[in-house]
Write a protein that holds these residues in place. Structure first.
Motif, PDB file in Angstrom:
ATOM      1  N   UNK A  65       1.224 -13.577 -18.315  1.00 18.89           N
ATOM      2  CA  UNK A  65       1.984 -14.577 -17.556  1.00 18.89           C
ATOM      3  C   UNK A  65       3.393 -14.079 -17.225  1.00 18.89           C
ATOM      4  N   UNK A  66       4.000 -13.319 -18.123  1.00 22.97           N
ATOM      5  CA  UNK A  66       5.355 -12.811 -17.894  1.00 22.97           C
ATOM      6  C   UNK A  66       5.364 -11.441 -17.209  1.00 22.97           C
ATOM      7  N   UNK A  67       4.201 -10.861 -16.964  1.00 20.16           N
ATOM      8  CA  UNK A  67       4.136  -9.593 -16.255  1.00 20.16           C
ATOM      9  C   UNK A  67       4.278  -8.362 -17.130  1.00 20.16           C
ATOM     10  N   UNK A  68       4.329  -8.537 -18.453  1.00 24.01           N
ATOM     11  CA  UNK A  68       4.432  -7.378 -19.339  1.00 24.01           C
ATOM     12  C   UNK A  68       3.087  -6.680 -19.513  1.00 24.01           C
ATOM     13  N   UNK A  69       2.028  -7.428 -19.302  1.00 19.94           N
ATOM     14  CA  UNK A  69       0.666  -6.906 -19.362  1.00 19.94           C
ATOM     15  C   UNK A  69      -0.052  -7.361 -18.096  1.00 19.94           C
ATOM     16  N   UNK A  81       3.666  -4.945 -14.394  1.00 18.08           N
ATOM     17  CA  UNK A  81       4.756  -4.569 -13.486  1.00 18.08           C
ATOM     18  C   UNK A  81       6.146  -4.854 -14.039  1.00 18.08           C
ATOM     19  N   UNK A  82       6.284  -5.866 -14.868  1.00 17.35           N
ATOM     20  CA  UNK A  82       7.612  -6.160 -15.423  1.00 17.35           C
ATOM     21  C   UNK A  82       8.117  -4.995 -16.255  1.00 17.35           C
ATOM     22  N   UNK A  83       7.218  -4.392 -17.044  1.00 18.17           N
ATOM     23  CA  UNK A  83       7.622  -3.238 -17.852  1.00 18.17           C
ATOM     24  C   UNK A  83       8.030  -2.071 -16.965  1.00 18.17           C
ATOM     25  N   UNK A  87      11.622  -0.441 -17.087  1.00 15.61           N
ATOM     26  CA  UNK A  87      11.737   0.979 -17.378  1.00 15.61           C
ATOM     27  C   UNK A  87      12.508   1.723 -16.304  1.00 15.61           C
ATOM     28  N   UNK A  88      12.265   1.380 -15.042  1.00 11.00           N
ATOM     29  CA  UNK A  88      12.977   2.032 -13.953  1.00 11.00           C
ATOM     30  C   UNK A  88      14.464   1.703 -14.007  1.00 11.00           C
TER      31      UNK A  88
END
Length: 266
Positions: A65-69, A81-83, A87-88
């Motif tokens: 839900x938060x985009x970490x997975x 995509x959040x990670x 990271x970028x």
């Protein structure tokens, strides 16, 4: 996430709400780290983490839900995509001089020698910082100085990943005498020996009598982004001292690499 969840026995709750929150956070981070190398399904993650499928499914759903997975076909979970965005952003904000400074000072204090930091600037090496040693005789290189990249210890460490044709070209640019096929082949072989050793042992050409030991710094991509080295009069860096100091320089470079996200292979 729309995936079937088999009933199982849930872990006993922690009596402290604060401790439960910390435990949930740590489990979530463990789940993200478990996906670092390859996608996995919930059942595989549950076995890896030692959790029930219910708990693993709940953690994964929150992270999706938060985009970490991210969830892909056949129930495979991957990093989200959040990670990638975080990271970028973190990579762009890395200041290699600031990150490396404390470890450079520690190496200088331990060896008593001047420690240098540099990066590649085209066909040159650019010195970024130095931590002064305790010796009265110092190498005159200062931050901002540029030298042909194949002409210094730090420069050579920056070239560990280059192919033979690139090394041959750079050797020709830096050589102070006419080069031959034999001299170029010898120089490339010496570079390969340096890379296999993990650090450069470099004696300056000419009459300046400077010897240096250097090692590359890698970032999260695995690429070489900088190098550190010590340099002093050859009389202070005898072969026996180089044998002891070389691995220490390499270990410091590896520690800085980890500080900027490099994951060294086991």
């Amino acid at each position: 996430m729309n995936m079937p969840v088999e009933p199982d026995v849930e872990e006993a709750p922690d009596p402290s709400p604060a401790s439960r929150g910390t435990q949930t956070l740590m489990r979530g981070l463990d789940l993200v780290e478990a996906l670092r190398d390859e996608p996995q399904r919930v059942a595989e993650l549950a076995r890896t983490l030692g959790l029930s499928r219910t708990t693993t499914h709940r953690l994964a759903a929150a992270l999706v839900e938060r985009g970490y997975v991210a969830q892909h076909e056949r129930g495979l979970l991957t990093l989200g995509p959040t990670l990638l965005q975080l990271g970028f952003s973190a990579h762009r904000r890395i200041d290699i001089v600031r990150v490396a400074r404390a470890r450079m000072e520690a190496l200088s204090a331990d060896t008593g020698l001047c420690v240098f930091l540099g990066r590649r600037d085209g066909d040159h090496s650019l010195h970024l910082d130095r931590a002064a040693g305790r010796q009265r005789l110092e190498v005159s290189t200062r931050p901002g100085d540029r030298r042909p990249v194949a002409q210094t210890g730090i420069g050579k460490a920056l070239l560990f990943d280059e192919k033979d044709d690139a090394l041959a070209r750079l050797h020709g640019l830096a050589a102070r005498a006419p080069v031959t096929d034999a001299s170029t082949a010898y120089w490339i072989a010496d570079m390969r020996a340096n890379a296999a050793r993990g650090h450069v042992i470099h004696d300056s050409a000419g009459n300046d009598g400077i010897r240096s030991v250097a090692a590359p710094i890698r970032d999260v991509s695995g690429g070489i982004v900088a190098a550190i080295g010590i340099a002093t009069a050859a009389q202070y860096l005898t072969d026996d001292k180089v044998a002891a100091i070389g691995p220490e320089v390499a270990a410091t470079a590896l520690a800085i690499s980890r500080d900027v996200g490099f994951a060294a292979p086991a």
